[in-house]
Design an enzyme around this catalytic site. Structure first.
Site, mmCIF file in Angstrom:
data_model
loop_
_atom_site.group_PDB
_atom_site.id
_atom_site.type_symbol
_atom_site.label_atom_id
_atom_site.label_comp_id
_atom_site.label_asym_id
_atom_site.label_seq_id
_atom_site.Cartn_x
_atom_site.Cartn_y
_atom_site.Cartn_z
ATOM 1 C CB SER A 113 -0.933 -0.017 1.205
ATOM 2 O OG SER A 113 -2.160 0.373 0.776
ATOM 3 C CB SER A 114 3.474 2.474 -2.260
ATOM 4 O OG SER A 114 2.838 2.129 -3.466
ATOM 5 C CG ASP A 150 -4.830 -0.513 1.712
ATOM 6 O OD1 ASP A 150 -4.988 -1.533 2.403
ATOM 7 O OD2 ASP A 150 -4.832 -0.534 0.473
HETATM 8 C C1 GLA Z 1 -6.373 -3.049 -1.547
HETATM 9 C C2 GLA Z 1 -7.416 -2.021 -1.107
HETATM 10 C C3 GLA Z 1 -7.943 -2.328 0.292
HETATM 11 C C4 GLA Z 1 -8.389 -3.783 0.414
HETATM 12 C C5 GLA Z 1 -7.322 -4.728 -0.143
HETATM 13 C C6 GLA Z 1 -7.790 -6.149 -0.189
HETATM 14 O O1 GLA Z 1 -5.221 -2.955 -0.770
HETATM 15 O O2 GLA Z 1 -6.869 -0.729 -1.119
HETATM 16 O O3 GLA Z 1 -8.984 -1.461 0.621
HETATM 17 O O4 GLA Z 1 -9.620 -3.984 -0.202
HETATM 18 O O5 GLA Z 1 -6.907 -4.364 -1.439
HETATM 19 O O6 GLA Z 1 -8.033 -6.636 1.073
#
Ligand code: GLA
Length: 369
Positions: free
Chosen positions: A110-111, A156
């Site tokens: 999650s960059s 995230d």
């Molecule tokens: C991405 C999305 C999150 C989540 C994940 C899967 O990281 O940004 O909100 O849905 O996928 O769990």
């Protein structure tokens, strides 16, 4: 001297609970020691902004009174956050800034949330906006919906901002209540293995999954009108409805409902120190993501399969949205080096690609200088 604000926001891991957040379910993430760092300062103009991506060495200029998303790229994360803060009533004037980070791009850590949140936090301080953490979290999430085009859930951005050193967080994405508790793995630790692939269908497939869950809910509402979303549906109820749903929609719903159950079971196991159980749930999660939700890929499956006969690994699964990125593994500390070597060689041989291992630590989500 100009007043400069420097905000750091974290990437995240997720122990378990994938694709549950936008279905009002449960997740179990934590913020990590990989961060996005955003520096901002006022430039004295009424509405001109200049933002430098240190990584790409590109500056993007836009006017606060009139800006639109570009076709794709980091510019949309930046402008998206600005736009959402303005919607909340932020009275901004021209500012300049630059950002850089250590969260690997496209790795499932999650960059993008880290980038959004570091900017939201920095602007909140620079302009004394007075927004609380939840407003900044939601503004960052909505930036992604409106400027990037991914209808992501809240996990995230939540983890990026609320993360706390050595703590995982059980978040109820419906009530937004959450609980911190320590990640105690004893002789074991987390190991992320990055496939270094990031398949291009990830964004459209993500939105498609979300839609398929909504289709399932709409069908279920015909019989059970009080259902708001999959959080309100038990596996038994879903099974009784199997014939009324397409196979694909049924499988998507099955994943979400069973994954929610796994998050709660994993939390219990973790709190009780039952790491074997936790590991099994992690493997089950991968199985469901691979076959029911179909968001894995051959590289991720290969890495998970590689762990199956290893007595020193308790669990392994793909992490994040899918279609590439990392696996998360629970592995005996003194086996880490040996396994990295083994996995890297096997992966290189199979796919002619480098595997990147990350031994992350759990840290505070945001810090401001
Ligand atoms: C991405 C999305 C999150 C989540 C994940 C899967 O990281 O940004 O909100 O849905 O996928 O769990």
């Amino acid at each position: 001297m100009k007043k400069q604000i420097i905000a750091h926001a974290s990437g995240r891991i997720n122990i378990i609970g994938e694709h549950t957040d936008y279905n009002d379910g449960f997740v179990l993430p934590a913020a990590i020691d990989k961060k996005s760092t955003f520096k901002v300062w006022k430039n004295g103009t009424e509405s001109t902004c200049n933002i430098l991506s240190e990584h790409f060495q590109i500056t993007h200029q836009f006017d606060l009174k009139d800006f639109q998303p570009v076709k794709s790229g980091w510019e949309n994360y930046v402008m998206g956050v600005v736009s959402e803060l303005q919607k909340l009533g932020a009275d901004l004037s021209g500012f300049d800034g630059s950002f850089d980070g250590t969260v690997p791009i496209g790795s499932g850590m999650s960059s993008s949330a880290a980038l959004e949140c570091s900017l939201a936090v920095a602007l909140n301080v620079l302009f004394d906006l007075g927004f609380d953490n939840w407003q900044l979290i939601k503004a960052s999430q909505m930036a992604e919906h409106h400027f990037v085009g991914i209808k992501c859930g809240i996990m995230d951005q939540f983890a990026s901002v609320m993360g706390r050193k050595n703590q995982v967080m059980l978040l109820d994405c419906r009530s937004l209540e959450f609980e911190y508790f320590p990640l105690e793995l004893g002789d074991y630790q987390l190991l992320l293995l990055d496939t270094n692939v990031s398949h291009s269908l990830a964004n459209s497939a993500y939105n498609e999954r979300r839609l398929q869950c909504e289709i399932g809910v709409k069908a279920l509402q015909q019989k059970y009108p009080t259902i708001v979303n999959l959080r309100d549906v038990s596996l038994v109820k879903l099974m009784g409805f199997k014939k009324k749903l397409s196979e694909v929609v049924y499988n998507r719903c099955k994943h979400v409902i069973s994954e929610d159950n796994r998050v709660l079971a994993a939390t219990k196991a973790l709190k009780a120190g039952k790491l074997d159980q936790l590991g099994e749930l992690i493997y089950e999660s991968h199985h469901s993501l691979q076959y029911n939700y179909e968001v894995s890929c051959k590289e991720l499956d290969f890495l998970v399969d590689l762990t199956r006969n290893e007595a020193n690994i308790l669990g392994s699964r793909m992490m994040g949205g899918g279609f590439g990125g990392c696996t998360i593994n629970i592995i005996k500390k003194d086996f880490v080096e040996e396994f990295i070597e083994k996995a890297a060689l096997a992966y290189q041989t199979k796919f002619d690609r480098t595997l990147t291992p990350y031994q992350v630590s759990i840290e505070d989500g945001i810090t401001v200088e």
